[in-house]
Scaffold this motif. Structure first.
Motif, short mmCIF file in Angstrom:
data_model
loop_
_atom_site.label_atom_id
_atom_site.label_comp_id
_atom_site.label_asym_id
_atom_site.label_seq_id
_atom_site.Cartn_x
_atom_site.Cartn_y
_atom_site.Cartn_z
N ASP A 1 1.00 -1.40 -0.02
CA ASP A 1 -0.09 -0.17 -0.08
C ASP A 1 1.09 1.47 -0.48
OD1 ASP A 1 -2.08 1.31 0.48
OD2 ASP A 1 -3.12 0.97 2.70
N ASP A 2 0.62 2.16 -0.19
CA ASP A 2 0.92 4.06 -0.59
C ASP A 2 2.12 3.72 -0.68
OD1 ASP A 2 -1.08 4.11 1.44
OD2 ASP A 2 -0.02 4.27 3.12
N PHE A 3 2.74 2.58 -2.32
CA PHE A 3 3.63 2.74 -2.42
C PHE A 3 4.96 3.91 -3.36
CE2 PHE A 3 7.06 1.40 -5.66
CZ PHE A 3 8.07 0.74 -4.99
N GLY A 4 6.03 4.77 -2.73
CA GLY A 4 6.26 5.40 -3.02
C GLY A 4 6.49 6.30 -1.95
N THR A 5 5.56 6.32 -0.70
CA THR A 5 5.92 6.90 0.07
C THR A 5 6.30 6.57 1.26
OG1 THR A 5 4.68 6.32 1.38
CG2 THR A 5 3.51 7.69 0.15
N GLY A 6 7.18 5.30 1.20
CA GLY A 6 8.25 4.87 2.01
C GLY A 6 9.61 4.46 1.59
N PHE A 7 10.18 5.29 1.11
CA PHE A 7 11.50 4.75 0.08
C PHE A 7 12.47 3.39 0.35
CE2 PHE A 7 10.55 9.50 1.61
CZ PHE A 7 10.46 10.17 0.59
N SER A 8 11.44 2.86 0.10
CA SER A 8 11.71 1.00 0.35
C SER A 8 13.24 1.42 -0.39
CB SER A 8 11.25 0.15 0.62
OG SER A 8 9.83 0.16 -1.17
N SER A 9 13.81 0.32 -0.66
CA SER A 9 15.27 0.22 -1.32
C SER A 9 14.21 -0.54 -2.58
CB SER A 9 16.19 -0.57 -1.07
OG SER A 9 17.06 -1.45 -0.78
N LEU A 10 15.46 -0.99 -3.41
CA LEU A 10 14.59 -1.37 -4.49
C LEU A 10 15.21 -3.43 -4.17
CD1 LEU A 10 15.97 -0.17 -7.93
CD2 LEU A 10 13.89 -0.11 -6.67
N SER A 11 16.72 -3.10 -3.59
CA SER A 11 16.53 -5.30 -3.02
C SER A 11 15.61 -5.41 -2.33
CB SER A 11 17.99 -4.88 -2.61
OG SER A 11 17.90 -3.47 -1.43
N TYR A 12 15.00 -4.61 -1.39
CA TYR A 12 13.99 -5.04 -0.34
C TYR A 12 12.92 -5.56 -0.87
CZ TYR A 12 15.68 -2.06 3.56
OH TYR A 12 16.51 -1.77 4.75
N LEU A 13 12.68 -4.65 -1.92
CA LEU A 13 11.57 -5.44 -3.16
C LEU A 13 11.22 -6.59 -4.09
CD1 LEU A 13 8.34 -3.32 -3.36
CD2 LEU A 13 9.67 -2.71 -5.48
N ALA A 14 12.65 -6.45 -4.18
CA ALA A 14 12.95 -7.83 -5.32
C ALA A 14 12.69 -8.67 -4.39
CB ALA A 14 14.29 -7.47 -5.61
N ALA A 15 13.17 -9.17 -2.55
CA ALA A 15 12.86 -10.42 -1.82
C ALA A 15 11.74 -10.38 -1.54
CB ALA A 15 13.93 -9.84 -0.69
N PHE A 16 10.01 -9.11 -1.72
CA PHE A 16 8.86 -9.60 -0.75
C PHE A 16 8.26 -9.98 -1.74
CE2 PHE A 16 11.34 -6.83 2.17
CZ PHE A 16 11.31 -6.41 3.60
N PRO A 17 7.64 -11.21 -1.25
CA PRO A 17 6.91 -12.01 -2.17
C PRO A 17 5.30 -11.16 -2.33
CG PRO A 17 6.82 -13.25 -0.83
CD PRO A 17 7.41 -11.86 -0.32
N ALA A 18 4.93 -9.78 -2.93
CA ALA A 18 3.99 -8.83 -2.87
C ALA A 18 3.37 -9.64 -4.13
CB ALA A 18 4.25 -7.73 -2.12
N ASP A 19 2.15 -9.06 -4.60
CA ASP A 19 1.38 -9.65 -5.01
C ASP A 19 0.90 -8.24 -6.12
OD1 ASP A 19 0.92 -12.46 -5.48
OD2 ASP A 19 0.36 -11.78 -3.29
N LYS A 20 1.04 -6.99 -5.67
CA LYS A 20 0.14 -6.10 -6.06
C LYS A 20 0.91 -4.66 -5.59
CE LYS A 20 -4.34 -8.34 -6.47
NZ LYS A 20 -4.68 -7.83 -7.61
N LEU A 21 1.12 -3.82 -6.12
CA LEU A 21 1.01 -2.80 -5.56
C LEU A 21 0.66 -1.54 -6.07
CD1 LEU A 21 4.70 -2.40 -7.45
CD2 LEU A 21 3.23 -0.12 -6.84
N LYS A 22 0.44 -0.65 -4.95
CA LYS A 22 -0.60 0.59 -4.95
C LYS A 22 -0.18 1.51 -5.44
CE LYS A 22 -4.74 0.02 -3.28
NZ LYS A 22 -6.01 -0.15 -2.71
N ILE A 23 -0.14 2.59 -5.86
CA ILE A 23 0.62 3.54 -6.01
C ILE A 23 -0.20 4.80 -5.33
CG2 ILE A 23 1.75 5.07 -8.08
CD1 ILE A 23 1.10 3.83 -10.01
N ASP A 24 0.91 5.03 -4.87
CA ASP A 24 0.51 5.90 -3.68
C ASP A 24 -0.11 7.55 -4.40
OD1 ASP A 24 -0.39 7.01 -0.42
OD2 ASP A 24 0.72 8.71 -1.16
N ARG A 25 -2.05 7.25 -3.86
CA ARG A 25 -2.73 8.98 -4.46
C ARG A 25 -1.51 10.04 -4.51
NH1 ARG A 25 -6.19 9.36 -0.24
NH2 ARG A 25 -5.49 11.72 0.73
N SER A 26 -1.00 10.24 -3.68
CA SER A 26 0.04 11.62 -3.82
C SER A 26 0.57 11.87 -4.82
CB SER A 26 1.17 12.15 -2.76
OG SER A 26 1.77 11.05 -2.46
#
Ligand code: C2E
Ligand code: CA
Ligand code: CA
Ligand code: CA
Length: 278
Positions: free
Chosen positions: A178-203
């Motif tokens: 959720d709220d993707f883009g607001t938390g500054f997560s690094s790309l390497s984290y993202l590759a390691a987390f098996p999520a199915d969907k990504l929600k682009i934050d309203r902002s």
């Protein structure tokens, strides 16, 4: 929070006492709210851009306070997170969403529902097992409940989050970031987390049609999501222009006031019945 007083006594300032009292009171009130059925869920539809079909709902909690009226979640969720009430609320939200899925199925409507899980609920290490047990007990198909977690969780509790996501996915419960883009997560984290969907934050979506920098960020997030095999949902879509632009960028789904506001159950059913993808 205590201060050491002049003569060694720990004391509460009146303001601290007031704050503590208010929190304790609110905690009690919230506990009462759950037991007295003062909470209710509203449901916001999410549509697929390729064929305009409604493919999912997001459950959003409201507190129907006897004196204060309908209280928005951004006013009481942060408090519930502080007092620990969030666990009771989270449990209730899932229970209610699962019951709603059952009621819709009886009317021939099968739309999966996403529920929000707060970072604060993660202090409960058996959360994944509890969610899976709730789904099992409800008897609905496992794919009909989705879980939304915020990006900040990835950064703060990496290992636990990974274990949590793995468990849910093995049980067939899908997860959205959720709220993707607001938390500054690094790309390497993202590759390691098996999520199915990504929600682009309203902002990012808001005013993207007038702001080239926002537009290119949205572009990047969509490409990023797709490259990691995630489907991408844009939040807060309010205008036809935004929707058209997102469609041209191959964004998968949209959610926002343009399609519908979060609706109480009866209105949502009415919406689904009369909805025509064109
Ligand atoms: P969220 O998860 O990011 O939910 C989306 C919020 O954006 C909702 O606000 C929704 O009404 C609003 N929204 C949707 N489309 C539009 C739009 O086109 N324009 C604008 N301006 N807003 C739009 P809501 O219902 O007030 O919820 C606020 C936040 O409270 C949620 O943000 C979520 O973080 C939290 N929340 C809501 N329900 C729950 C819950 O059951 N559990 C937990 N832990 N948090 C919840
Ligand atoms: Ca959400
Ligand atoms: Ca969101
Ligand atoms: Ca949000």
């Amino acid at each position: 929070a205590k201060n050491a007083g002049r003569n060694g006594y720990a004391f509460f300032t009146p303001a601290m006492f007031e704050a503590a009292k208010t929190q304790a009171l609110l905690h009690q009130e919230m506990h009462f709210a759950v037991s007295q059925n003062q909470l209710e869920l509203h449901y916001q539809p999410i549509k697929r851009l390729t064929d305009n079909c409604i493919v999912q709902l997001e459950a959003l909690v409201r507190w129907n306070h006897p004196e204060r009226g309908l209280v928005r979640p951004d006013l009481f969720i942060p408090l519930a997170e502080k007092t620990g009430m969030i666990r009771e609320i989270g449990q209730w939200v899932r229970q209610e969403a699962l019951a709603m899925i059952g009621r819709m199925q009886q009317q021939g409507l099968s739309v999966p529902i996403a529920v929000n899980v707060s970072t604060a609920e993660f202090y409960d290490h058996s959360l994944a097992d509890k969610i899976i047990a709730q789904v099992e007990e409800s008897g609905v198909a496992r794919g009909s409940l989705l879980v939304e977690i915020t990006e900040s969780l990835l950064i703060r509790n990496q290992q636990e989050t990974c274990a949590f996501l793995d468990k849910l996915q093995q049980a067939g419960i899908r997860v959205a970031l959720d709220d993707f883009g607001t938390g500054f997560s690094s790309l390497s984290y993202l590759a390691a987390f098996p999520a199915d969907k990504l929600k682009i934050d309203r902002s990012f979506v808001h005013q993207m049609t007038a702001n080239r920098r926002k537009e290119s960020l949205v572009d990047t997030i969509i490409t990023l999501g797709h490259s990691l095999n995630m489907s991408v949902i844009a939040e807060g879509v309010e205008t036809e222009e935004e929707e058209a632009l997102l469609r041209s960028k191959n964004c998968d789904n949209v959610q926002g006031f343009l399609l519908a506001k979060p609706l109480p159950e009866a209105d949502l059913i009415e919406f689904l019945r009369s909805y025509k993808p064109d």
